[in-house]
Design an enzyme around this catalytic site. Structure first.
Site, PDB file in Angstrom:
ATOM      1  N   HIS A 125       6.834 -17.080  37.024  1.00 56.53           N
ATOM      2  CA  HIS A 125       7.763 -16.144  36.411  1.00 56.53           C
ATOM      3  C   HIS A 125       9.124 -16.293  37.059  1.00 56.53           C
ATOM      4  CE1 HIS A 125       5.243 -14.068  33.569  1.00 56.53           C
ATOM      5  NE2 HIS A 125       4.313 -13.860  34.487  1.00 56.53           N
ATOM      6  N   ASP A 155      15.568 -16.164  33.738  1.00 59.26           N
ATOM      7  CA  ASP A 155      15.162 -16.348  32.352  1.00 59.26           C
ATOM      8  C   ASP A 155      16.349 -16.612  31.433  1.00 59.26           C
ATOM      9  OD1 ASP A 155      12.523 -16.083  32.957  1.00 59.26           O
ATOM     10  OD2 ASP A 155      12.239 -14.131  32.021  1.00 59.26           O
TER      11      ASP A 155
END
Length: 359
Positions: A125, A155
């Site tokens: 992540h 991200d």
């Protein structure tokens, strides 16, 4: 800007949908292939990142629906997918067969670790990618654990925006040569690349591998300070003239404690002194005091408070309110501000898209 281009997106999480949303906001027709069943556990049935897109529900375990997906890709200019390496290949939707059917296709792949390397097929992540790339190192004061930054740093910053840049470059090449390309956008690559600005300061001695000793992560003039009310105020007066303006507003222009702006040995004591001063008054006081100055000081605002800030409101940066609060598209073209559109319900355009494909 991208009117006339079609992008097909395979539903994923985070950076890939964000990249496709940006393309939709720039005028591309984006068709997102949603999975059957309920929406994302994170975003629900109406995902903000789907705004401006059309939606079709396809079961990629079903041969007939795979055929629909292939037909869509064959009629598209670009593809966006964010699966682990090998997933699209197993579905028969990998770059080779898709580009064989559509040589102009720009095939955008969004992952954390990249398409190859020892960790390519490993889970991860945002925070893991930032930790591995080196981008997390300076996120915190010395002697404390690095802070977990908002997920947009990896991200979106290191992932989605690099995918968008790669897709746009690929589309330019396809328009010029008739040949598409495969874009390998990895968050570890992008977040490391974003550090080029910091690394450029190393030869001059303004970046240290020791936390708290660099130009931007150690000084008293590059900090967030707590106020008496529990609010926070951000200070970053880098250049001497802005530092002087900061001291003048604070009434500290003649205070010898703050005369040396760049003496690293004095930074801890200077930080402690400023922390005590800011903690003595509420945020509203400091915001009024610094309003209109070039001292490079700003209150830390919640998104709903940012929406009502005079500057943000004048530019229409935030739109809607409450649960519907949403940021306006960026960047702007010819000074225009695009209005956001509601995201579609999952599968809202399924029948229409199948009819357009003759399927």
């Amino acid at each position: 800007m991208l009117t006339g281009l079609r992008v097909v997106e395979f539903e994923g999480l985070g950076p890939a949908p964000f990249a496709a949303m940006m393309l939709a906001e720039m005028g591309a027709e984006v068709v997102v292939i949603h999975r059957p069943g309920p929406g994302s556990p994170v975003a629900g049935d109406r995902n903000l990142l789907d705004r401006g897109k059309r939606s079709i529900v396809l079961d990629l375990k079903d041969a007939a629906d795979i055929a629909v997906a292939r037909a869509l890709v064959a009629r598209s200019d670009a593809l966006v997918e964010g699966y682990r390496p090998g997933v699209m290949e197993r579905l028969g939707l990998g770059p080779e067969p898709m580009r064989a059917a559509n040589p102009r296709l720009v095939y955008g792949r969004m992952t954390g670790w990249g398409q190859d390397g020892p960790r390519a097929r490993q889970a991860g992540h945002d925070l893991n990618y930032l930790a591995t790339s080196g981008a997390l190192w300076y996120a915190g004061a010395p002697g404390t654990p690095p802070l977990t930054p908002p997920t947009m740093l990896g991200d979106v910053g290191g992932g989605a925006l690099y995918l968008v840049a790669g897709l746009l470059a690929g589309l330019v090449q396809a328009a010029r040569t008739g040949q598409g390309t495969v874009v390998d956008a990895a968050i570890v690559d992008g977040s490391a690349h974003m550090m080029a600005l910091l690394m450029s300061m190393m030869p001059s001695g303004n970046l240290s591998m020791e936390r708290g000793q660099s130009l931007l992560d150690g000084p008293h003039w590059s900090r967030v300070y707590a106020c008496a009310c529990g609010g926070w105020i951000a200070v970053q007066c880098l250049e001497p003239q802005f530092y002087a303006a900061f001291l003048d507003v604070m009434g500290l222009g003649g205070d010898p404690r703050f005369a040396a702006q760049q003496d690293r040995a004095q930074w801890p004591a200077q930080t402690e002194a400023l922390a005590a001063i800011f903690a003595d008054r509420p945020l509203a006081y400091w915001a009024r005091l610094f309003a209109g100055s070039d001292a490079c000081v700003a209150p830390v605002l919640r998104p709903d408070a940012a929406a009502t800030d005079s500057h943000m409101a004048a530019r229409g940066v935030w739109q809607g309110e409450g649960d519907s609060l949403t940021p306006a598209p960026a960047p702007r073209f010819d000074g225009g501000v695009s209005r956001v559109t509601d995201p579609p319900l999952r599968g809202a355009d399924s029948a229409a898209i199948r009819a357009e494909l003759g399927m």
